[in-house]
Write an enzyme that holds these catalytic residues in place. Structure first.
Site, PDB file in Angstrom:
ATOM      1  N   ASP A 169       1.586  -8.410  14.255  1.00 39.00           N
ATOM      2  CA  ASP A 169       1.220  -7.527  13.147  1.00 39.00           C
ATOM      3  C   ASP A 169      -0.132  -6.879  13.426  1.00 39.00           C
ATOM      4  O   ASP A 169      -1.181  -7.515  13.326  1.00 39.00           O
ATOM      5  CB  ASP A 169       1.167  -8.340  11.845  1.00 39.00           C
ATOM      6  N   SER A 184       1.515  -7.673   2.112  1.00 35.94           N
ATOM      7  CA  SER A 184       0.517  -6.693   2.523  1.00 35.94           C
ATOM      8  C   SER A 184      -0.477  -6.476   1.387  1.00 35.94           C
ATOM      9  O   SER A 184      -1.130  -7.421   0.952  1.00 35.94           O
ATOM     10  CB  SER A 184       1.202  -5.402   2.971  1.00 35.94           C
ATOM     11  N   GLN A 185      -0.602  -5.231   0.857  1.00 39.61           N
ATOM     12  CA  GLN A 185      -1.476  -5.048  -0.301  1.00 39.61           C
ATOM     13  C   GLN A 185      -1.042  -5.958  -1.449  1.00 39.61           C
ATOM     14  O   GLN A 185      -1.865  -6.552  -2.138  1.00 39.61           O
ATOM     15  CB  GLN A 185      -1.455  -3.592  -0.762  1.00 39.61           C
ATOM     16  N   TYR A 230       0.823  -1.210   0.000  1.00 39.63           N
ATOM     17  CA  TYR A 230       0.000   0.000   0.000  1.00 39.63           C
ATOM     18  C   TYR A 230       0.857   1.260   0.000  1.00 39.63           C
ATOM     19  O   TYR A 230       1.777   1.393   0.814  1.00 39.63           O
ATOM     20  CB  TYR A 230      -0.906  -0.014   1.231  1.00 39.63           C
ATOM     21  N   HIS A 277       4.415  -5.910  11.139  1.00 34.51           N
ATOM     22  CA  HIS A 277       4.020  -5.987   9.735  1.00 34.51           C
ATOM     23  C   HIS A 277       5.188  -6.253   8.800  1.00 34.51           C
ATOM     24  O   HIS A 277       4.971  -6.616   7.636  1.00 34.51           O
ATOM     25  CB  HIS A 277       3.292  -4.702   9.337  1.00 34.51           C
TER      26      HIS A 277
END
Length: 325
Positions: free
Chosen positions: A275, A189-190, A92, A304
């Site tokens: 996370d 993540s994204q 992201y 994360h």
């Protein structure tokens, strides 16, 4: 951040019900068919960079709506036959960065295709520029991209992003230096969410590397974490108190749980138990719904960032073994 989610014993068995719209498959079949009307018109422009071991290309192609999507395509120099290709999707707000940031897979003997995420990040100096999102969303949004078009699945931002990612697989598969039977989707993540979705939308891929995936199990995520980007949804609902039903209806078409339930290829996941950005229960929910052969690496003491370089080394070993077979 301390341990805040379910104990690991419960996480390993965590299999929540999925909120899936009845027309989920029809929605995505129609979306991809609409995108397929546009010629990919892929361009691979040699990028002037004095590296002796790789060939670098500034790539662009027509994604959702025919919009131009950029990226890097990097090949081991001197390959004599088609090689596997790792599709890399970005986290992201991130951009594609510099070619030097993506040399791991070419040094391992694979091509890498790094797709820019429309509306996020930026290109490196000398490349054509930032991949924008020229589609105008018809309804309001909170700051950030998570709520862009959120009140209509047809208009939602990630409809375009996931379609771009599927189209990128097609572009890579058509390149003469790529073995189309050994394309792997990857990201964190994204990027992990995009890889997870793409493996379902393009089941011809060989495997998926899914690290700490975002955009997964939305309702639980917004209920247990105060971290962004999930807080973009909370911020939107705080001002649109009547919008919750429609917001979660839209998100049901994009929830990683519903894509994971359609995942059939081998997958290597990772999760970090501290996370707070992508809570561990949301990751395990997707992993436990994944239908294909699967493994997960658990990083108990990390946030994360997950396994970072440790996880990357595991991925190299995993793909060497898988693709050699």
């Amino acid at each position: 951040m301390s341990l805040f989610d379910l104990p690991i014993e419960q996480l390993r068995g965590y299999l929540p019900d999925r909120d899936e719209p009845a027309d989920f498959d029809d929605f995505w079949s129609r979306t991809l068919a609409e995108a397929g009307r546009f010629d990919p018109a892929a361009e691979f422009v040699p990028y002037d960079l004095p590296l002796s071991g790789v060939d670098v290309y500034d790539v662009s192609f027509a994604g959702w709506g025919g919009h131009r999507i950029g990226g890097w395509f990097i090949l081991p120099r001197g390959v004599q036959e088609p090689v596997p290709c790792v599709m890399h999707y970005i986290g992201y707000s991130g951009g594609r960065g510099f070619p030097k940031d993506h040399l791991l897979w070419p040094t391992a003997g694979y091509a890498v295709f790094v797709m820019e995420t429309r509306g996020h990040g930026g290109a490196s100096p000398g490349s054509p520029g930032v991949t924008g999102d020229p589609h105008g969303s018809a309804n309001v949004q909170a700051p950030g991209m998570m709520t862009r078009g959120i009140l209509d699945p047809e208009d939602y931002y990630y409809r375009r992003v996931f379609t771009d990612a599927a189209r990128a697989v097609d572009v890579a598969a058509a390149h003469p230096a790529v073995d189309e039977s050994r394309i792997v989707v990857s990201g964190g993540s994204q990027g992990g969410a995009i890889a997870q979705a793409t493996a379902a939308l393009r089941p011809s891929v060989r495997a998926a590397l899914v690290d700490v995936p975002f955009l997964t199990h939305f309702r639980r995520a917004v209920e247990i974490t105060d971290e962004y980007p999930y807080q973009e949804l909370v911020r939107f609902l705080a001002s649109r108190r009547d919008g919750a039903d429609q917001l979660f209806r839209t998100l049901s078409y994009f929830d990683g749980l519903n894509f994971a339930a359609r995942g059939r290829v081998p997958a290597l996941y990772s999760v970090a138990l501290m996370d707070a950005v992508c809570p561990p229960s949301t990751v395990f929910a997707a992993y436990n719904h994944w239908q294909g052969p699967k493994e997960i690496n658990v990083w108990p003491w990390n946030g994360h960032e997950g396994g970072s370089g440790y996880q990357t080394e595991e991925q190299v070993r995993y793909l060497h073994k898988l693709l050699a077979g």
